[in-house]
Write a protein that holds these residues in place. Sequence first.
Motif, PDB file in Angstrom:
ATOM      1  N   LYS A  11      17.311  27.683  39.432  1.00 25.65           N
ATOM      2  CA  LYS A  11      18.658  27.247  39.060  1.00 25.65           C
ATOM      3  C   LYS A  11      18.922  25.839  39.573  1.00 25.65           C
ATOM      4  O   LYS A  11      19.425  24.974  38.855  1.00 25.65           O
ATOM      5  CB  LYS A  11      19.703  28.212  39.626  1.00 25.65           C
ATOM      6  CG  LYS A  11      19.851  29.516  38.872  1.00 25.65           C
ATOM      7  CD  LYS A  11      21.005  30.316  39.441  1.00 25.65           C
ATOM      8  CE  LYS A  11      21.199  31.623  38.703  1.00 25.65           C
ATOM      9  NZ  LYS A  11      22.354  32.394  39.224  1.00 25.65           N
TER      10      LYS A  11
ATOM     11  N   SER B  38       8.327  27.392  35.563  1.00 25.70           N
ATOM     12  CA  SER B  38       8.848  28.421  34.655  1.00 25.70           C
ATOM     13  C   SER B  38       7.822  29.515  34.418  1.00 25.70           C
ATOM     14  O   SER B  38       8.147  30.588  33.898  1.00 25.70           O
ATOM     15  CB  SER B  38       9.270  27.801  33.320  1.00 25.70           C
ATOM     16  OG  SER B  38       8.140  27.394  32.575  1.00 25.70           O
TER      17      SER B  38
ATOM     18  N   ASN C  84      15.202  22.718  28.065  1.00 24.43           N
ATOM     19  CA  ASN C  84      15.297  23.945  28.848  1.00 24.43           C
ATOM     20  C   ASN C  84      16.650  24.631  28.692  1.00 24.43           C
ATOM     21  O   ASN C  84      17.042  25.427  29.538  1.00 24.43           O
ATOM     22  CB  ASN C  84      15.038  23.631  30.325  1.00 24.43           C
ATOM     23  CG  ASN C  84      13.625  23.154  30.570  1.00 24.43           C
ATOM     24  OD1 ASN C  84      12.700  23.936  30.706  1.00 24.43           O
ATOM     25  ND2 ASN C  84      13.442  21.838  30.613  1.00 24.43           N
TER      26      ASN C  84
ATOM     27  N   GLN D 194      17.578  26.991  26.912  1.00 22.13           N
ATOM     28  CA  GLN D 194      17.541  28.449  26.800  1.00 22.13           C
ATOM     29  C   GLN D 194      17.643  29.124  28.161  1.00 22.13           C
ATOM     30  O   GLN D 194      17.899  30.323  28.249  1.00 22.13           O
ATOM     31  CB  GLN D 194      16.261  28.914  26.094  1.00 22.13           C
ATOM     32  CG  GLN D 194      14.979  28.784  26.915  1.00 22.13           C
ATOM     33  CD  GLN D 194      14.308  27.447  26.748  1.00 22.13           C
ATOM     34  OE1 GLN D 194      14.966  26.453  26.448  1.00 22.13           O
ATOM     35  NE2 GLN D 194      13.006  27.409  26.923  1.00 22.13           N
ATOM     36  N   PHE D 195      17.449  28.353  29.225  1.00 21.51           N
ATOM     37  CA  PHE D 195      17.516  28.927  30.561  1.00 21.51           C
ATOM     38  C   PHE D 195      18.877  28.721  31.218  1.00 21.51           C
ATOM     39  O   PHE D 195      19.078  29.087  32.370  1.00 21.51           O
ATOM     40  CB  PHE D 195      16.421  28.325  31.447  1.00 21.51           C
ATOM     41  CG  PHE D 195      15.037  28.576  30.946  1.00 21.51           C
ATOM     42  CD1 PHE D 195      14.701  29.806  30.401  1.00 21.51           C
ATOM     43  CD2 PHE D 195      14.071  27.598  30.979  1.00 21.51           C
ATOM     44  CE1 PHE D 195      13.419  30.056  29.917  1.00 21.51           C
ATOM     45  CE2 PHE D 195      12.785  27.826  30.512  1.00 21.51           C
ATOM     46  CZ  PHE D 195      12.466  29.068  29.974  1.00 21.51           C
TER      47      PHE D 195
ATOM     48  N   ILE E 123      22.962  34.062  30.319  1.00 19.54           N
ATOM     49  CA  ILE E 123      21.785  34.569  29.630  1.00 19.54           C
ATOM     50  C   ILE E 123      22.254  35.540  28.548  1.00 19.54           C
ATOM     51  O   ILE E 123      23.090  36.405  28.804  1.00 19.54           O
ATOM     52  CB  ILE E 123      20.853  35.294  30.615  1.00 19.54           C
ATOM     53  CG1 ILE E 123      20.346  34.323  31.690  1.00 19.54           C
ATOM     54  CG2 ILE E 123      19.704  35.938  29.890  1.00 19.54           C
ATOM     55  CD1 ILE E 123      19.484  33.203  31.174  1.00 19.54           C
TER      56      ILE E 123
ATOM     57  N   TYR F 294      17.466  36.009  37.593  1.00 17.26           N
ATOM     58  CA  TYR F 294      17.483  34.842  36.700  1.00 17.26           C
ATOM     59  C   TYR F 294      16.078  34.268  36.552  1.00 17.26           C
ATOM     60  O   TYR F 294      15.619  34.003  35.436  1.00 17.26           O
ATOM     61  CB  TYR F 294      18.430  33.793  37.275  1.00 17.26           C
ATOM     62  CG  TYR F 294      18.330  32.437  36.620  1.00 17.26           C
ATOM     63  CD1 TYR F 294      18.965  32.188  35.410  1.00 17.26           C
ATOM     64  CD2 TYR F 294      17.610  31.409  37.216  1.00 17.26           C
ATOM     65  CE1 TYR F 294      18.880  30.946  34.794  1.00 17.26           C
ATOM     66  CE2 TYR F 294      17.517  30.160  36.615  1.00 17.26           C
ATOM     67  CZ  TYR F 294      18.155  29.937  35.413  1.00 17.26           C
ATOM     68  OH  TYR F 294      18.059  28.711  34.818  1.00 17.26           O
ATOM     69  N   TYR F 295      15.367  34.084  37.646  1.00 23.27           N
ATOM     70  CA  TYR F 295      14.044  33.474  37.594  1.00 23.27           C
ATOM     71  C   TYR F 295      13.042  34.390  36.884  1.00 23.27           C
ATOM     72  O   TYR F 295      12.158  33.920  36.166  1.00 23.27           O
ATOM     73  CB  TYR F 295      13.560  33.146  39.001  1.00 23.27           C
ATOM     74  CG  TYR F 295      12.239  32.417  39.037  1.00 23.27           C
ATOM     75  CD1 TYR F 295      12.036  31.286  38.262  1.00 23.27           C
ATOM     76  CD2 TYR F 295      11.194  32.862  39.831  1.00 23.27           C
ATOM     77  CE1 TYR F 295      10.835  30.607  38.281  1.00 23.27           C
ATOM     78  CE2 TYR F 295       9.977  32.187  39.855  1.00 23.27           C
ATOM     79  CZ  TYR F 295       9.804  31.061  39.075  1.00 23.27           C
ATOM     80  OH  TYR F 295       8.609  30.395  39.088  1.00 23.27           O
TER      81      TYR F 295
ATOM     82  N   TRP G 157      13.768  36.341  34.383  1.00 24.03           N
ATOM     83  CA  TRP G 157      14.062  36.126  32.960  1.00 24.03           C
ATOM     84  C   TRP G 157      13.372  34.847  32.476  1.00 24.03           C
ATOM     85  O   TRP G 157      12.758  34.822  31.407  1.00 24.03           O
ATOM     86  CB  TRP G 157      15.571  36.024  32.751  1.00 24.03           C
ATOM     87  CG  TRP G 157      15.988  35.530  31.404  1.00 24.03           C
ATOM     88  CD1 TRP G 157      16.098  34.232  30.998  1.00 24.03           C
ATOM     89  CD2 TRP G 157      16.337  36.315  30.259  1.00 24.03           C
ATOM     90  NE1 TRP G 157      16.494  34.157  29.686  1.00 24.03           N
ATOM     91  CE2 TRP G 157      16.662  35.419  29.212  1.00 24.03           C
ATOM     92  CE3 TRP G 157      16.432  37.687  30.030  1.00 24.03           C
ATOM     93  CZ2 TRP G 157      17.059  35.852  27.960  1.00 24.03           C
ATOM     94  CZ3 TRP G 157      16.829  38.120  28.766  1.00 24.03           C
ATOM     95  CH2 TRP G 157      17.133  37.216  27.750  1.00 24.03           C
ATOM     96  N   VAL G 158      13.462  33.783  33.270  1.00 30.08           N
ATOM     97  CA  VAL G 158      12.858  32.511  32.901  1.00 30.08           C
ATOM     98  C   VAL G 158      11.354  32.663  32.702  1.00 30.08           C
ATOM     99  O   VAL G 158      10.783  32.239  31.695  1.00 30.08           O
ATOM    100  CB  VAL G 158      13.149  31.450  33.984  1.00 30.08           C
ATOM    101  CG1 VAL G 158      12.282  30.205  33.775  1.00 30.08           C
ATOM    102  CG2 VAL G 158      14.629  31.069  33.991  1.00 30.08           C
TER     103      VAL G 158
END
Length: 630
Positions: free
Chosen positions: A141, A185, A225, A227-228, A232, A251-252, A254-255
Amino acid sequence: MFSIIMPVWNRANYVRRAVQSVLAQTFRDYELVIIDDGSEDNLKEAVRSYLSDRIIYHRIPHSGLSAARNAGIRKSTFPFLAYLDSDNCWHPEFLASMHDALQSVDTPHEAAYCMANRYRKNPLTGEIVRDGTIGEPFSFKKLMDGNFIDINMLVHSRKVVEYAGMFDETLENTEDWDFILRVTSLFEPLFVPKVLVDYYLGIADNAISITADLKINYGIVRSRNIQFNEPITFVHDTIEYDWKNLREEKYYNWVRLHHKQLNTSDYTAWGYPFMLQIEPTNVCNLKCPLCPVALNELGRRPRHMKLEEFKGIIDDMERYLLFIVLWDWGEPFANPELPNMIRYASERDIQTVTSTNAQLLDNDAYLEAILTSGLSTLIVAIDSIEENNYPVYRQKGRLDKAISGLQKLVEMKKRLSSNTHINMRMVIMRHNEHELTKLRRLARKVGVDRFSVKAVTPSFGKVFLDSEFVPRKLKYRFFEYKPGTYERIRIDTLCRRPWEIASILSNGDVVPCCWDYDDSMKVGNVLEEPFTKIWNGPAYRELRKRIYHTRHTLPKCMLCPPNFKVSKGGWFPESLDLTDSALERFKRRLKRKLRGPLGRRIINIAKVVRPTTRKNDLVRLMKRFINVKP
């Protein structure tokens, strides 16, 4: 072990210090690749005395920093890469510390970074002064907001370049930030909390940090980026779900999981599934003719998953899960512990969806427990409103029971002020396609939140019943067929599901997808081993390898619906959000039409009536009308 890439352009007066910091390293297994980016000073003479078998010099036409680094990567030969710019230097223990980090026995990493002292030139006195330190524990993030990992602080394996790519030669600057975003990523870097680099900001006269405008390229990297960026969003069965302010770990994950490239070097997944399909039970009260439960072809003993077993899955995967689909083969409402399962997931910020055949909606206490559990979406299947037609598919079911149960459910939702989204679902088939208008009307009358139409998948195992169940109207068909037949058109498609999502059956067995109804592709059992161990374990990696290379030899994969060409209508030819006002629905339909031939026709007519009318003026007026508040 380490290939050190050093790009240089017109820095003969700085490069010696950088080279000497390499020679001073306590870790000696390295090569230094100096790339002269078309320098016009005496750079080659400045480094000539250092050249040896492991310090090589290579000159290229002046092409920019990214091209020089890429040339160095191509020239290098060692399994790990490090970068040192000619105006910076490393502390003697840099390579040794980073080697120890990468080769950690417990948790080996593909990338690592440390901290650095930052130095600036005092604009008044010209003195070089220390200006704090760079580097902090990893957060994707924070990295999205701006780079805190200088390229001189980073080391990584050659595998990283294989999947993340090299430096973008179209970027004049911020190329290191772009590269590091792509690397991290995919590969979670290890933070080494030691100051091992001296970073000189803008000391050299030709430093990009003082000669280039960063704003444009910052915007380019951010847009790549996008989409990140939070929130979400994820669409499941035509409904969009979103998550805001996710914990860093979720979150990470998902990335990492949503990278386009599949890992085919060792067939591990980049992250853990953000979504699981968990079967609460394989017991059902109906006998639907396209279901392996009804045909006694499931090959598994009837069983409810226990609450404690479900909790074990959630406790193991809570750090990563965003969404759970609570069905597979069986009627979820047959499990008395389903409401508590949903509640346990919801309390851990995991959204849930489940479904019912509407035959078990007569238990008020159970319904109240469902509606207060935090369930995100409940799909209620009602395929027919005609008494004689309903049991054609929902065999052993009663229409009056389904409709009265749905009415009770909606009334209770209003009374409890429940946030559960109720989706009345019609599976459209040949025998009921004439009832679509009636069912849509029933959905509005009862007051559900959504009415959706799902195209039937007319197959079960090796049995294809397309000629019996497929609707006559083409727009309601899931598959396309060869002209004049019900023979599906086979296509060659890559299945990403084994890298992204998994199904857990009611007995705890883990299979790659719901199509494996009889457990023939089992890779483990969560009652024997945590899912986090199974996910990238030997059995799952071997299955991914087989699916990637030889899926045409696997019976389940060959019969899976994605192997056939899908019609234009797709899986869901209709999905109506009934919570919108009539005006909002009209505006949404109008917006779709104005994007097509109707919009172009309006513009052409307007130009004839008033030739001076500009296209942009008309588009602006149409948008203003569409955006009128109700």
